[in-house]
Enzyme design. Structure first.
Site, short mmCIF file in Angstrom:
data_model
loop_
_atom_site.label_atom_id
_atom_site.label_comp_id
_atom_site.label_asym_id
_atom_site.label_seq_id
_atom_site.Cartn_x
_atom_site.Cartn_y
_atom_site.Cartn_z
N HIS A 79 1.48 13.31 17.77
CA HIS A 79 1.10 11.96 17.38
C HIS A 79 2.04 10.92 17.97
O HIS A 79 1.60 9.90 18.53
CB HIS A 79 1.06 11.86 15.86
N SER A 118 -3.80 4.16 13.84
CA SER A 118 -2.55 4.45 14.54
C SER A 118 -2.64 4.02 16.00
O SER A 118 -1.72 3.40 16.55
CB SER A 118 -2.24 5.95 14.50
N ASP A 144 4.54 10.89 32.56
CA ASP A 144 4.20 9.47 32.41
C ASP A 144 5.15 8.73 31.47
O ASP A 144 5.05 7.51 31.34
CB ASP A 144 2.77 9.32 31.89
N TYR A 155 2.30 -4.92 3.10
CA TYR A 155 3.45 -5.79 2.83
C TYR A 155 3.36 -7.05 3.69
O TYR A 155 2.94 -6.99 4.85
CB TYR A 155 4.77 -5.06 3.10
N ALA A 199 1.37 -1.46 5.71
CA ALA A 199 0.65 -2.57 6.33
C ALA A 199 0.33 -3.68 5.34
O ALA A 199 0.15 -4.84 5.72
CB ALA A 199 -0.64 -2.06 6.97
N ASP A 215 7.92 7.90 14.00
CA ASP A 215 6.78 8.81 14.10
C ASP A 215 7.28 10.25 14.17
O ASP A 215 8.30 10.59 13.58
CB ASP A 215 5.94 8.43 15.34
N ASN A 219 -7.45 4.55 7.57
CA ASN A 219 -8.73 5.02 8.08
C ASN A 219 -9.71 5.38 6.95
O ASN A 219 -10.42 6.38 7.02
CB ASN A 219 -8.51 6.26 8.97
#
Length: 386
Positions: free
Chosen positions: A161, A315, A137, A265, A263, A128, A252
């Protein structure tokens, strides 16, 4: 093969300005690739332009900044593919307050699973934009990782992101911050995307290469593109064969029976998004090409500067699935990627929509772990196709 001739040809055609684009040159024979890589390392001292060539051992390929050129195909019989751009799958974030246990983490039953598993020591490569290492956090959730764009620098996030994805998977802020799905898993940020959320396919390939070499259990891919890349497909297949679970967002575009690459594949787990009403989110791709759905609408998570943001996208859904798999793998480290995909689908919560009984459902971490108890006495089967 005449290695010296090929390297001279490559040296003469490399664009050191980087303005002519990139190409991926693949070798079909391991021995030829190994010798080429050896000679390339030796020649870089004499031919500075060759220092711009990067090597993917996993794909057995070279990544070169150069204009389209048929000479490599015609003279040397090698496979050449244009290196195209890929974008992350998320909408513009909105400001928000600390998340606590976000609704999506609760929705998939992760808190109910924490008495059994918190994902302890499961390694997740998040390819990413990097991560915010100073976020309170995430301080106990981030490992060193790698910066593919600049290997001399840590994988610091300059977009947000990647930090958002990392938070949903593994934030461990306790009562004063945010809790992710698998708060004791380890995120290895693999920075392949720039500050605009854009990456070349070759950077993603090199990121997967790093994940395989460093023995990740899971790779999270919250991005997509419309065109197929054989090089990326082959690299993902090799990661799958190495036993790594690859989780990818579907896109999206509100499309039915269609998802983005990677995705699409077969060696990935493709993820669609749901909303707070438990239905497929309006923006999500959907249909039979989806393997599993997860919360992806108005998802609160960590952001740059120690803050929090709310985002929409497949995502965000993908990070819920990666965290759920981490919870499972902490209990059953011997499960193969194919077995995990089947288990996810079998334990999913049915969606309240037509055809939901025969289609993919929504991930449920607590059910995923409970299913483990019933199968604990069974010997895991070998790898199978997804």
């Amino acid at each position: 093969m005449d290695y010296s001739s090929f390297l001279r040809y490559l040296n003469d055609h490399i664009d050191t300005s980087g303005k002519s684009g990139r190409h991926i040159i693949r070798f079909t024979h391991p021995a030829i690739f190994a010798e080429m890589a050896r000679q390339l390392r030796r020649r870089r001292n004499h031919d500075p332009a060759l220092r711009r060539v990067r090597v993917s051992a996993l794909l057995q390929a070279l990544v070169c900044p150069m204009a389209p050129d048929r000479g490599i195909r015609e003279r040397y019989g090698l496979l050449v593919e244009e290196d195209v751009r890929v974008s992350v799958h998320a909408a513009t974030p909105s400001k928000d307050s600390p998340a606590g246990v976000p609704w999506g983490v609760r929705r998939i039953g992760a808190p109910d699973a924490w008495s059994v598993s918190t994902g302890n020591q499961i390694r997740i490569g998040v390819i990413d934009t990097g991560a915010d290492f100073s976020h309170p956090d995430l301080r106990n959730s981030l490992a060193r990782g790698v910066n593919i764009l600049n290997q001399m620098s840590p994988p610091y996030d300059d977009n947000g992101h990647g930090t958002h994805i990392a938070g949903t998977i593994a934030a461990s802020g306790g009562s004063r911050g945010m809790m992710g799905v698998a708060p004791r898993s380890l995120i290895y940020p693999v920075k392949a995307f720039d500050h605009n959320g854009s990456a070349y396919v070759s950077d993603i390939i090199l990121g997967i290469d790093w994940c395989v070499q460093n023995r990740m259990h899971i790779i999270n891919m919250s991005f997509g593109m419309k065109n197929k890349s054989l090089s990326l497909q082959n690299t993902i297949r090799r990661a799958y064969q190495a036993g790594i679970v690859v989780v990818a967002s579907s896109g999206n575009d509100k499309k039915n029976r269609s998802v983005d690459y990677p995705a699409r594949y077969p060696h990935t787990i493709s993820v669609g998004a749901t909303g707070r009403d438990g239905r497929v989110a309006p923006f999500s791709n959907h249909g039979p090409r989806i393997d599993i759905y997860a919360p992806g609408e108005k998802i609160k998570s960590c952001w740059l500067g120690g803050g929090y943001r709310e985002m929409n996208g497949t995502s965000m859904a993908t990070s819920h699935v990666s965290g759920s798999i981490a919870l499972l793998l902490a209990l059953r480290p011997g499960l193969t990627p194919g077995e995990i995909k089947r288990r996810l689908r079998r334990t999913a919560r049915a969606l309240p929509s037509p055809g939901a009984k025969s289609g993919p459902g929504e991930v449920h971490a607590a059910r995923l772990l409970r299913a483990r108890s019933a199968a604990a006495g069974k010997k895991p089967s070998g790898k199978s196709r997804p």
